[in-house]
Structures are given as structure tokens and as C-alpha cells.
Design a protein around this motif. Structure first.
Motif, short mmCIF file in Angstrom:
data_model
loop_
_atom_site.label_atom_id
_atom_site.label_comp_id
_atom_site.label_asym_id
_atom_site.label_seq_id
_atom_site.Cartn_x
_atom_site.Cartn_y
_atom_site.Cartn_z
N SER A 1 1.08 -1.36 0.02
CA SER A 1 -0.32 -0.02 0.23
C SER A 1 0.71 1.60 0.11
O SER A 1 1.56 1.43 1.24
CB SER A 1 -0.87 -0.07 1.65
N ILE A 2 0.70 2.09 -1.26
CA ILE A 2 1.05 3.33 -1.07
C ILE A 2 0.39 4.58 -1.29
O ILE A 2 -0.49 4.73 -2.10
CB ILE A 2 2.21 3.65 -1.82
N VAL B 1 -0.83 7.74 -2.38
CA VAL B 1 -0.40 8.92 -3.70
C VAL B 1 -1.06 9.20 -4.22
O VAL B 1 -2.75 9.10 -4.00
CB VAL B 1 -0.15 7.97 -4.47
N VAL C 1 -5.40 6.25 -0.74
CA VAL C 1 -3.65 5.15 -0.55
C VAL C 1 -4.73 4.29 -1.32
O VAL C 1 -5.10 3.66 -1.36
CB VAL C 1 -4.57 4.73 0.73
N THR D 1 -3.61 0.07 -3.10
CA THR D 1 -3.04 -1.34 -3.08
C THR D 1 -2.87 -2.04 -3.78
O THR D 1 -3.72 -2.16 -4.84
CB THR D 1 -3.58 -1.62 -2.02
N ARG E 1 3.28 -5.31 -6.51
CA ARG E 1 4.62 -3.99 -7.10
C ARG E 1 4.13 -4.72 -9.23
O ARG E 1 4.80 -5.65 -8.99
CB ARG E 1 5.80 -4.34 -7.05
N ASP F 1 8.37 1.42 -6.31
CA ASP F 1 7.07 1.93 -5.89
C ASP F 1 5.71 2.10 -7.36
O ASP F 1 4.25 2.49 -6.97
CB ASP F 1 7.16 3.64 -5.65
N PRO G 1 4.30 7.01 -8.78
CA PRO G 1 4.00 7.42 -7.79
C PRO G 1 4.71 8.76 -8.41
O PRO G 1 6.07 8.74 -8.82
CB PRO G 1 4.66 6.98 -7.20
N GLU H 1 5.23 12.28 2.77
CA GLU H 1 4.94 10.76 2.59
C GLU H 1 5.50 11.31 1.21
O GLU H 1 5.29 12.25 0.01
CB GLU H 1 3.49 10.86 2.59
N SER H 2 6.40 10.16 0.36
CA SER H 2 7.30 10.91 -0.70
C SER H 2 5.82 11.14 -1.62
O SER H 2 6.51 11.98 -2.32
CB SER H 2 7.68 9.64 -0.53
N TYR H 3 5.31 10.55 -1.94
CA TYR H 3 4.10 11.20 -3.01
C TYR H 3 2.81 11.10 -2.85
O TYR H 3 1.92 11.65 -3.54
CB TYR H 3 4.13 9.10 -3.46
#
Lengths: 347, 347
Positions: A76-77, A79, A109, A111, A114, A163, A188, A290-292
């Protein structure tokens, strides 16, 4: 609910709808208010036959059905997606195309699996330079005859980034149909056109992809330059969500709130000017880094004196880049990221 | 429905939402897309205690409960409502307040009791000069302390016009709550502020009403003039609903569609220019004439040559008035009715 903000309709078919950013509250955009940007009518998706195909320059072409895909290892990321045409409606003179204002951007978010895991399973061959992603959506264009599927490519090194996801879930639920069910690419940090919805074919190729959604659309084109540059990462940008431009306020305490984002370097800080750029103050963050993800900022403002206030926001990134006063005036109106300014009145 | 236009959110509380006019299809606006313009938060309406009171300079003050009201003689009138701030967002320079674009206007058939029947039942006394209408909605203002109910007045001769209704039904159904349930004044031909929602008190008075929604808001105020003029009837106006400004079209056949309206004289005809006002052609009507309704026009256009097209619409009324090139630049931004112009591109 008595008070219900709605998506802002920019076009009915294909459906283009904008997040009403004045309703910004949570960091995550409610699903029903998540912006929708489509190039084609909605596709027909038949889950009895749907499969994700991976082919081209691979050792082992794959066909993966949905039940298999959801059994694979998921991550989960968070973005933020942002349309490359975000704020196009703010250009002067105007640029042709959807007149997006402040809300062609939303956060969720995601999910899924990859992409790199699937590419490794397929076995990328050494002559691969790009990967194409084909959505099930297709339609006509105004500028050339024929029917075109929405297909985008990524350079192989971007496609192999851990990612990049084949997203199956949005905010913990299976992807809503309008956001690409059953599977959507999520890239992302890139503008939203890269995150292909209703994904069903991935192709590893040994030449640059030449499709119209890659070479005609989504390029920064300037009359003075012979070569156009592809639209890729989200530029450093910030937005005042509230108050609204031309809003009338009572004297007293008000809260400014907005967002900042960059797909390149992290946003270091955001500053607000209440006096048309004469002086600036730091705006505290509402969200952690958060990165993205877009990051919400706020400012408490006590309006003591009646009058007209020109409020600006500008973001600075970790590499020292600052948003500029004027927008990059490319012909197709992508990547608007001039300092955002509104005017409010205190009675 | 897969393709669903939405109201455009201009403000959340009080709720201000605009009809997405690019979705214009039927003459009657679907209820869920009918524009919403509120000055105050939504009121609490308790039908166990609600009654319509008629008082002031009358011989027989009345209190009428809802069950009685719906038993009275009802008439149905199609009436377009249009906010006096319609197209405020098109002013250059901008005017403070809600930035309405093209859709602060919608059309419905209203059914209810003639106001004149109630006023006659109550018996208007000879010193009456105005009638006030009080909604149940109330709230604060930015420009003065205190809580104000939304109250508007009409000159007695307007209030006695047989087409002024206490509407109980909208398009054949009981009024939706957001449009004024249980009872709403409908003043045909006047801008929407006159059509008071959640009506519960009618008062016959012998002096001009001085409330802020009458004397501060809804006046044409110009810096050069000492006296401001009240906003009353809907000005001659016309709008291109489709295509949208800055839209990109393929070569071939397209249909232009739009509306025209006037609260003063009937609209006689509508003309379209495809060449920035050099030449004009009549647009056929899609709708028959009705006294208080917008009237849809259309034009079939075959776009043969790629290029940029500046399209204009202008209406002429039965008295020979024509819309002008420039808007009436009053300070509060009411009654915008300059010729509407869009730009489209043919690829």
C-alpha cells in the motif's frame, strides 16, 4: 447530508470532473469527490474474460486472471494523482482544452502488486527500453481519424521502480469502476496520465512508443523550441483551498488551508503572503511528510482591518527551487505551477 | 448512471451550487441539478408548528397550516429562476462575492396558491405600500453584527399580480427541502432573490422595507451615482450552453445549444455569430414562447475548416432592446448580461 459538495463537471462524455478543493478536509479525498479525467468513454469490462497480459520482449509472457492477481503480494502506498492540466483555466491568455481550475488533483492510498515483481516474473530481455500500458478505454480523437486505445509508456528504469504499482484497491476497497477497476497502474510522483486505468496489456518494447497520448498529448510544446519535452513528474506546486477567490469575510479569525506537492524533490516549506507578495510567513504543516502525497498546510489569520487582501502561497523544495510568479506558457497548457493568488475582502 | 453531471459547488455553508449548464437537455432542470443559492444555513422546519402568517395592515390576519394550504385552489406556472449574480464570474475586473458562471439559473414548473387570493382573504388596508416575505432561514452577515432572517419585500402592485405564487410543488412534487419546503414565494420574471424560500411570514407594511437583503444587497450601485437602484426583473440575457469555452472539436457537424430569457419584454429572437461578431445568423427556437421561461435555441454548425472560432450569442427583445458588448459594471456585480462569447478550436 444537508451540505454536500459535488464534483465540478468539466465535460460529460468523456467524463471529466474536478475535485471541489474548497471542501478539502481530510488528507485522503473522499472517493465520490476524487477527480475524474478521461480521454475516452468508459469501457465495458467483462470480468469473465478479463486478464492482465504481459508480453513483448520478455522470456515468459504472462496472462494473469483477477483471482490470481489478488492472491499475490500486495503493498500500500499513499499517492496523490494530479492531472497535467491542473489549473489550465488559470492561464492568461486561455489555453485550449478542459478548463481545470484548482481541483484536478486528489489523494488516495493505493494497494496492489508491485509492477517490478511481475516484470521480473516475466523476465525482461536486454533490448527492452520502454514498457507500454494499455487501458481498455478507447475512442476517437479530434485531430486524427480512427479509434485509439488509451496507451502510455514508461522508460524501463521507471517501470522497474519498486513503488510503481498495479493497484487493485483504492482506500482499502476494490478500485471503483470509474477509477480503473479491476486494475490501474499507479506511477507515484508522475502526473496522472501515466497512471493508466482499466489496465489490461503491458508490452515491453525496444523502441520509443509513438502513440498519440504519448507524442501528441502530454508534451511541453513551445513555439520557440523545435523539440517538445514529455510531461513526466508533478512539478512543485501549492494551492489555497480556502478561502475562495473573491470571498467576502467578516472581521475576526479565519483559517487558511491548502496543499503543496512535488513529484521531484520533497517540498521543504510553504510560505503565505497576505499583502500581495510584500512579506511572507511560514505556514505550519497539517500533515507529516510522505514521498508521494500532497501535504496540507494551514494558517490562522485574524482579520482586523476591513479592506482587500491579495493572498499568495508559494512552496520551496528541498533543492531550493521556488515556485515562480508566472506560469510556463507551453501551448498545450500543462504543468501550471505559478504562485497561486486569491483576493478576499474583509468587511 | 455512468455519466452524471453534478452541481458546481461555489460555497459549502451556506450552500451555493450552480447548475452545470453544459448538461442542458430538457427545458425543465432536473431537481438534483437545480441551482441552489442560499444566504443563510438551512433552517430547521418543524411541520408540527409551521404555519403561514399574514399580518400587518390587513383587516383579517391569517394563520394557515399546511393541510389547509394544500386544499386551496392551486395554479401551475413554468418559471425560470435566475440569480441576480448569474455570470458574476465573467466580470473583468472581478467582483467580490460568489463567482457564478453560466448556471445560476434553472427552470421548473411551480404549483401553488395565488398570493393575491390570500391577500384578498386577509383584506389589504389602503395605506399598504409594500409586502414583506420572511423565510425561516437566518444567519450572520459579514458587514454588520447580529442575526438576520432572510426577508425581502415587493411593492404592493407586484404582490397583487395574479402570477405571484405561494408555491407548494416543484415539477409536480412537494417542494424539495432545499428549494423551500413547505412553501416558497415565486415572483415570475424577477431575479431569484425575490422568490423567498421556507416562507412563513407575510407582512403588509406602510413604509419601504429597509432590511439588509433589500437595501444593502440586491441594489445596482455605481460609484458615480448617489442613489442605488433596486434589482428587480431579470434582464435580457442569453447563454451558449454547449460547446464549452476553450473546447476542442473535430471537423464535422456540431450542435450549438443555449438559452435566452428576459423578465421584461419577451425575447424576440436570438442571433449567433461564428466569426467574432462580424456576421450574425438567426438561431431557431427549440421551445415555444412562455412568459416566464427561458427558451432554448439551437444551431447546427458544420465545421469544415480547422482553426479558432469566436462564437457569440445575442438576444433581442420585443421592444427592440439588444444585449450589449459590455456588462453593466455595478459594484456588487449584479445583472451581468453582456453578449456571451466562447472560443472553440476545430482540429
Amino acid at each position: 447530508m444537508l451540505y454536500e459538495p459535488h464534483l465540478t463537471t468539466r465535460k460529460i462524455i468523456p467524463e471529466n470532473q474536478e475535485f471541489p478543493i474548497l471542501s478539502l478536509s481530510s488528507r485522503i479525498t473522499p472517493d465520490h469527490l476524487f477527480y475524474r479525467r478521461n480521454h475516452c468513454p468508459y469501457p465495458a469490462v467483462d470480468m469473465r474474460t478479463w486478464e492482465l497480459q504481459i508480453g513483448g520482449y520478455v522470456d515468459r509472457p504472462l496472462c494473469i486472471r483477477y483471482p490470481e492477481l489478488i492472491q499475490m503480494h500486495q503493498v500500500s502506498i499513499p499517492v496523490t494523482l494530479e492531472c497535467a492540466g491542473e489549473k489550465r483555466g488559470l492561464f492568461h491568455p486561455k489555453k485550449r482544452g478542459e478548463q481545470w481550475e484548482l481541483g484536478a488533483s486528489s489523494h488516495a492510498v493505493w494497494t496492489g502488486v508491485r509492477l517490478v515483481d511481475l516484470l521480473h516474473a516475466a523476465g525482461i530481455q536486454s533490448n527492452a527500453i520502454e514498457v507500454t500500458f494499455e487501458g481498455m478505454d478507447q475512442g476517437t480523437r479530434t485531430d486524427m481519424p480512427g479509434v485509439f486505445a488509451f496507451i502510455r509508456s514508461l522508460p524501463i528504469e521507471v517501470a522497474l521502480h519498486p513503488d510503481v504499482l498495479i493497484a487493485l484497491y483504492m482506500n482499502g476497497e476494490p478500485l471503483p469502476f470509474r477509477h480503473g477497476y479491476p486494475a490501474r497502474l499507479i506511477v507515484p510522483g508522475w502526473y496522472g496520465m501515466a497512471s493508466v486505468k482499466w489496465l489490461h496489456r503491458i508490452n515491453i518494447i525496444d523502441q520509443p512508443f509513438q502513440g498519440p497520448y504519448q507524442r501528441v498529448d502530454y508534451v511541453y510544446e513551445r513555439h520557440i523550441e523545435p523539440v517538445s519535452e514529455p510531461v513526466t513528474k508533478i512539478r512543485l506546486n501549492s494551492t489555497i483551498a480556502r478561502p475562495s477567490d473573491q470571498e467576502v469575510l467578516a472581521r475576526g479569525e479565519h483559517w487558511l488551508i491548502g496543499t503543496a506537492i512535488s513529484g521531484e524533490h520533497p517540498v521543504a516549506f510553504v510560505e503565505i503572503s497576505m499583502d500581495n507578495g510584500m512579506s511572507w510567513q511560514l505556514a505550519p504543516w497539517l500533515d507529516p511528510h510522505e514521498s508521494y502525497s500532497w501535504r496540507r498546510w494551514y494558517l490562522k489569520w485574524t482579520a482586523r482591518t476591513p479592506g482587500t487582501y491579495d493572498i499568495r502561497v508559494r512552496a520551496t523544495d528541498a533543492a531550493g527551487n521556488v515556485q515562480s510568479e508566472t506560469a510556463d506558457s507551453n501551448t498545450k497548457g500543462y504543468g501550471y505551477n505559478a504562485i497561486h493568488q486569491i483576493r478576499v475582502y474583509v468587511d
